[in-house]
Design a protein around this motif. Structure first.
Motif, short mmCIF file in Angstrom:
data_model
loop_
_atom_site.label_atom_id
_atom_site.label_comp_id
_atom_site.label_asym_id
_atom_site.label_seq_id
_atom_site.Cartn_x
_atom_site.Cartn_y
_atom_site.Cartn_z
N LEU A 57 0.86 -1.18 0.00
CA LEU A 57 0.00 0.00 0.00
C LEU A 57 0.90 1.23 0.00
O LEU A 57 1.79 1.34 0.84
CB LEU A 57 -0.91 0.01 1.24
N ARG A 58 0.67 2.10 -0.96
CA ARG A 58 1.41 3.37 -1.04
C ARG A 58 0.42 4.49 -0.79
O ARG A 58 -0.54 4.66 -1.52
CB ARG A 58 2.08 3.52 -2.41
N GLY A 59 0.66 5.28 0.24
CA GLY A 59 -0.23 6.40 0.54
C GLY A 59 -0.57 6.41 2.02
O GLY A 59 -0.10 5.59 2.77
N MET A 60 -1.34 7.33 2.36
CA MET A 60 -2.16 8.29 1.62
C MET A 60 -1.43 9.64 1.60
O MET A 60 -1.35 10.30 2.62
CB MET A 60 -3.51 8.45 2.31
N HIS A 61 -0.93 10.05 0.45
CA HIS A 61 -0.06 11.21 0.34
C HIS A 61 -0.77 12.44 -0.21
O HIS A 61 -1.67 12.32 -1.03
CB HIS A 61 1.13 10.89 -0.58
N PHE A 115 -6.63 16.51 -2.33
CA PHE A 115 -6.97 15.14 -1.94
C PHE A 115 -5.74 14.38 -1.51
O PHE A 115 -4.67 14.52 -2.11
CB PHE A 115 -7.62 14.40 -3.11
N ALA A 116 -5.89 13.54 -0.48
CA ALA A 116 -4.87 12.55 -0.17
C ALA A 116 -5.09 11.39 -1.14
O ALA A 116 -6.22 11.08 -1.50
CB ALA A 116 -5.00 12.08 1.27
N HIS A 117 -4.00 10.77 -1.56
CA HIS A 117 -4.10 9.73 -2.59
C HIS A 117 -3.22 8.54 -2.22
O HIS A 117 -2.12 8.71 -1.69
CB HIS A 117 -3.64 10.29 -3.95
N GLY A 118 -3.73 7.35 -2.52
CA GLY A 118 -2.94 6.15 -2.31
C GLY A 118 -3.53 4.97 -3.06
O GLY A 118 -4.64 5.05 -3.59
N PHE A 119 -2.77 3.88 -3.11
CA PHE A 119 -3.27 2.68 -3.79
C PHE A 119 -2.73 1.43 -3.12
O PHE A 119 -1.67 1.45 -2.47
CB PHE A 119 -2.97 2.70 -5.28
N TYR A 120 -3.48 0.34 -3.30
CA TYR A 120 -3.14 -0.96 -2.75
C TYR A 120 -3.08 -1.96 -3.90
O TYR A 120 -4.02 -2.05 -4.70
CB TYR A 120 -4.21 -1.37 -1.73
N VAL A 121 -2.00 -2.72 -3.98
CA VAL A 121 -1.79 -3.66 -5.09
C VAL A 121 -2.51 -4.97 -4.80
O VAL A 121 -2.26 -5.64 -3.80
CB VAL A 121 -0.29 -3.91 -5.32
N THR A 122 -3.42 -5.35 -5.72
CA THR A 122 -4.21 -6.59 -5.57
C THR A 122 -3.73 -7.72 -6.48
O THR A 122 -4.13 -8.86 -6.30
CB THR A 122 -5.70 -6.30 -5.85
N SER A 123 -2.88 -7.41 -7.45
CA SER A 123 -2.34 -8.43 -8.36
C SER A 123 -0.92 -8.80 -7.90
O SER A 123 -0.39 -8.18 -6.97
CB SER A 123 -2.32 -7.90 -9.79
N ALA A 140 6.93 19.48 1.60
CA ALA A 140 5.51 19.87 1.68
C ALA A 140 4.59 18.65 1.78
O ALA A 140 3.38 18.79 1.87
CB ALA A 140 5.14 20.69 0.45
N GLU A 141 5.19 17.44 1.77
CA GLU A 141 4.38 16.23 1.73
C GLU A 141 3.85 15.85 3.11
O GLU A 141 4.52 16.00 4.12
CB GLU A 141 5.19 15.07 1.16
N HIS A 142 2.63 15.34 3.11
CA HIS A 142 1.98 14.84 4.32
C HIS A 142 1.43 13.46 4.02
O HIS A 142 1.14 13.13 2.87
CB HIS A 142 0.84 15.77 4.74
N SER A 143 1.24 12.67 5.08
CA SER A 143 0.64 11.35 4.93
C SER A 143 -0.51 11.20 5.91
O SER A 143 -0.36 11.47 7.10
CB SER A 143 1.67 10.24 5.21
#
Length: 182
Positions: A57-61, A115-123, A140-143
Motif C-alpha cells: 500500500l502506497r499512501g495516503m499522500h 486530496f490525499a491519494h494512495g493505492f493498494y496492489v491486488t495483483s 511539503a508532503e503529508h501522509s
C-alpha cells in the motif's frame, strides 16, 4: 473518452476509447483539449511510474504546498486506488472514493488538488503511472494514516493481511490530527 462521475463530484473516472483487433489495441491516454472540455483545465508538469508487489500500500499522500492533482492509471496488474477529500471547505470533506484500476480495464482516475491519494496492489505486481500538476516537494508532503477509523476506507486486503507499508506511511497522521486545505 468517457467521463464517469464518482460519489465525490470533483473526482472522475476516465475510460479511454480502446480500439483493438487481432494485432492488439490502441488507445489515446492523454488529450489536453478533451480533458479541458470534459474534466477541467490543468497543466501537467511531471510524470511518474512505480512498480509494486501484491499487498503493498502506497499512501495516503498529499502536499499542502506545491499541491498536486494527479491523473493515474495502471499499465500492468491491478490496484485499488483511493482519494480522500482533505479540503475543509468542501461538502465532501473527509469522504473517500475507491476504484479498481488495471491494465485490463484501462480506466484512469482524476484526483484533483486537495486530496490525499494512495493505492493498494491486488495483483502479483502492478505498474502505476501518473501525471502531476505540480512538482514533488518532499518538504511539503503529508501522509494520512491508511487505516484511520474516521475516514473508514474499505481496503480489499488480500487474505485480510496487513499491507506492506513504507516507514513514512506507517507514521501517517490520523485524520483529526492532519493538516487540511482551506
Amino acid at each position: 473518452m468517457k467521463i464517469i462521475d464518482t460519489e465525490i463530484p470533483d473526482v472522475k473516472i476516465i475510460e479511454p476509447a480502446v480500439f483493438g483487433d487481432e494485432r492488439g489495441f490502441f488507445m489515446e491516454t492523454w488529450n489536453q483539449q478533451k480533458f479541458e472540455e470534459n474534466v477541467c483545465r490543468r497543466q501537467f508538469v511531471q510524470d511518474n511510474h512505480s512498480k509494486s508487489s501484491k499487498g503493498i500500500l502506497r499512501g495516503m499522500h498529499y502536499q499542502i504546498n506545491n499541491t498536486q492533482g494527479k491523473l493515474v492509471r495502471v499499465v500492468s496488474g491491478e490496484v485499488f486506488d483511493v482519494a480522500v477529500d482533505m479540503r475543509k471547505s468542501s461538502a465532501t470533506f473527509g469522504q473517500w472514493v475507491g476504484v479498481y484500476l488495471s491494465a485490463e480495464n484501462k480506466k484512469q482516475l482524476w484526483v484533483p488538488e486537495g486530496f490525499a491519494h494512495g493505492f493498494y496492489v491486488t495483483s502479483e505486481t502492478a505498474e502505476f503511472v501518473y501525471k502531476c500538476t505540480d512538482y514533488y516537494n518532499p518538504s511539503a508532503e503529508h501522509s494520512l494514516l491508511w487505516n484511520d477509523s474516521h475516514v473508514g476506507i474499505k481496503w480489499p486486503l488480500v487474505k485480510g493481511e496487513q499491507p506492506l507499508l513504507s516507514e513514512k506511511d506507517k507514521k501517517g497522521k490520523h485524520f483529526n490530527d492532519a493538516e487540511f486545505f482551506k
